[in-house]
Design a protein around this motif. Sequence first.
Motif, PDB file in Angstrom:
ATOM      1  N   LEU A  86       2.044   1.748  -3.506  1.00  0.00           N
ATOM      2  CA  LEU A  86       0.981   2.314  -4.345  1.00  0.00           C
ATOM      3  C   LEU A  86       0.849   3.819  -4.136  1.00  0.00           C
ATOM      4  O   LEU A  86       0.747   4.593  -5.083  1.00  0.00           O
ATOM      5  CB  LEU A  86      -0.362   1.642  -4.018  1.00  0.00           C
ATOM      6  N   ARG A  87       0.861   4.220  -2.882  1.00  0.00           N
ATOM      7  CA  ARG A  87       0.696   5.651  -2.589  1.00  0.00           C
ATOM      8  C   ARG A  87       1.885   6.470  -3.077  1.00  0.00           C
ATOM      9  O   ARG A  87       1.715   7.540  -3.678  1.00  0.00           O
ATOM     10  CB  ARG A  87       0.506   5.845  -1.086  1.00  0.00           C
ATOM     11  N   ASN A  88       3.098   5.968  -2.820  1.00  0.00           N
ATOM     12  CA  ASN A  88       4.286   6.762  -3.119  1.00  0.00           C
ATOM     13  C   ASN A  88       4.672   6.741  -4.591  1.00  0.00           C
ATOM     14  O   ASN A  88       5.100   7.761  -5.138  1.00  0.00           O
ATOM     15  CB  ASN A  88       5.469   6.255  -2.280  1.00  0.00           C
ATOM     16  N   LYS A  89       4.537   5.594  -5.236  1.00  0.00           N
ATOM     17  CA  LYS A  89       4.982   5.476  -6.614  1.00  0.00           C
ATOM     18  C   LYS A  89       3.905   5.859  -7.622  1.00  0.00           C
ATOM     19  O   LYS A  89       4.210   6.354  -8.708  1.00  0.00           O
ATOM     20  CB  LYS A  89       5.437   4.035  -6.896  1.00  0.00           C
ATOM     21  N   MET A  90       2.631   5.610  -7.291  1.00  0.00           N
ATOM     22  CA  MET A  90       1.559   5.848  -8.247  1.00  0.00           C
ATOM     23  C   MET A  90       0.636   6.975  -7.796  1.00  0.00           C
ATOM     24  O   MET A  90      -0.425   7.176  -8.382  1.00  0.00           O
ATOM     25  CB  MET A  90       0.761   4.563  -8.482  1.00  0.00           C
ATOM     26  N   LEU A  91       1.062   7.685  -6.751  1.00  0.00           N
ATOM     27  CA  LEU A  91       0.266   8.807  -6.233  1.00  0.00           C
ATOM     28  C   LEU A  91      -1.151   8.362  -5.926  1.00  0.00           C
ATOM     29  O   LEU A  91      -2.131   9.063  -6.194  1.00  0.00           O
ATOM     30  CB  LEU A  91       0.262   9.966  -7.233  1.00  0.00           C
ATOM     31  N   TRP A  92      -1.269   7.164  -5.355  1.00  0.00           N
ATOM     32  CA  TRP A  92      -2.555   6.535  -5.069  1.00  0.00           C
ATOM     33  C   TRP A  92      -3.392   7.403  -4.140  1.00  0.00           C
ATOM     34  O   TRP A  92      -3.013   7.685  -3.014  1.00  0.00           O
ATOM     35  CB  TRP A  92      -2.296   5.166  -4.443  1.00  0.00           C
ATOM     36  N   GLY A  93      -4.546   7.856  -4.614  1.00  0.00           N
ATOM     37  CA  GLY A  93      -5.475   8.614  -3.792  1.00  0.00           C
ATOM     38  C   GLY A  93      -5.085  10.048  -3.540  1.00  0.00           C
ATOM     39  O   GLY A  93      -5.745  10.750  -2.768  1.00  0.00           O
ATOM     40  N   ILE A  94      -4.010  10.527  -4.179  1.00  0.00           N
ATOM     41  CA  ILE A  94      -3.558  11.897  -3.935  1.00  0.00           C
ATOM     42  C   ILE A  94      -4.316  12.858  -4.845  1.00  0.00           C
ATOM     43  O   ILE A  94      -4.400  12.655  -6.050  1.00  0.00           O
ATOM     44  CB  ILE A  94      -2.043  12.023  -4.146  1.00  0.00           C
ATOM     45  N   LEU A 107       0.825  -1.212   0.000  1.00  0.00           N
ATOM     46  CA  LEU A 107       0.000   0.000   0.000  1.00  0.00           C
ATOM     47  C   LEU A 107       0.857   1.259   0.000  1.00  0.00           C
ATOM     48  O   LEU A 107       0.539   2.241  -0.684  1.00  0.00           O
ATOM     49  CB  LEU A 107      -0.937  -0.010   1.210  1.00  0.00           C
ATOM     50  N   SER A 108       1.947   1.258   0.749  1.00  0.00           N
ATOM     51  CA  SER A 108       2.817   2.445   0.753  1.00  0.00           C
ATOM     52  C   SER A 108       3.457   2.635  -0.619  1.00  0.00           C
ATOM     53  O   SER A 108       3.640   3.769  -1.075  1.00  0.00           O
ATOM     54  CB  SER A 108       3.898   2.316   1.834  1.00  0.00           C
TER      55      SER A 108
END
Length: 293
Positions: free
Chosen positions: A280-288, A277-278
């Motif tokens: 996804l968030r950091n590399k793909m800007l997940w949910g940003i 999950l981290s």
Amino acid sequence: MKIAIYGREFSDATLPYVQQVFDNLEKHDADLFIYEKFAHFIKGKVKHQKKESTFKHYKELKGVVDVMLSLGGDGTLLDTVSLIRDSNIPIIGINLGRLGFLASINKDDIPAAIESLVHKEYTIDSRHLLKVESDTPLFGDENFALNDITIHRRDNSAMMIIHAYLNGEFLNSYWADGLIVATPTGSTAYSLSCGGPIVFPLSENFVITPISPHNLNVRPVVISDTYKLTFELEGRSSKFLLSCDSRTEVIDNHLKFSVSKADFQINLIRLKNESYLSTLRNKMLWGIDRRNY
């Protein structure tokens, strides 16, 4: 700790980071086994005092090294899968490229990452692979893929027709530019860019994603990884392309082949501050959403 190192040729801008890797490994007194072609490339460029060994084949590593270190991007890490195969040697990637979804260690985190690595402060993330089989041998003994197996057009602009069967039962005829069969690991790669879903690791699924399908009601589907897919090809061309990750072969349109789960897994190293999950968030800007910042 005994560490194997694989890398490709790199630009001068990358040299300081590669040097930093070797400096930190030397600091921790690691025994190094460097891929022979890469060792020739860095000779005279990267300074390291401790004498290293070189290797050309995965059989030289099995039962010898503790970890495979990939220096580059995701494509470089995928190359290491051919070197590791079923040896169970865990892989960690330092991202010297752009996205780095699989090669998840950033250039700025090299010292801390290597310290965690040599002190074995990590967990193992096992990933399933695909294999392709046919009466005509394909890809030699490298007929497996960590990300995806893909069918492409080759030498004209006409669509191809891909007849797909699921455990022997007709699934669909895809009129398209190609078809991707992706693992959960590969669901965030080519399949995602073609509209496929994100599938979490250990979901025990595969994704079938058409590339630019002519019929707009044909969508990606998720199937159990216990199924066996069989394909027959049709089109104006007599030749098509079949890819296992970055390896590609030209195949005849009469060739019938199958895709199923491989008989072994690949072990990726996750450091303590990492999770899927981290990443996804950091590399793909997940949910940003920039409006919230």
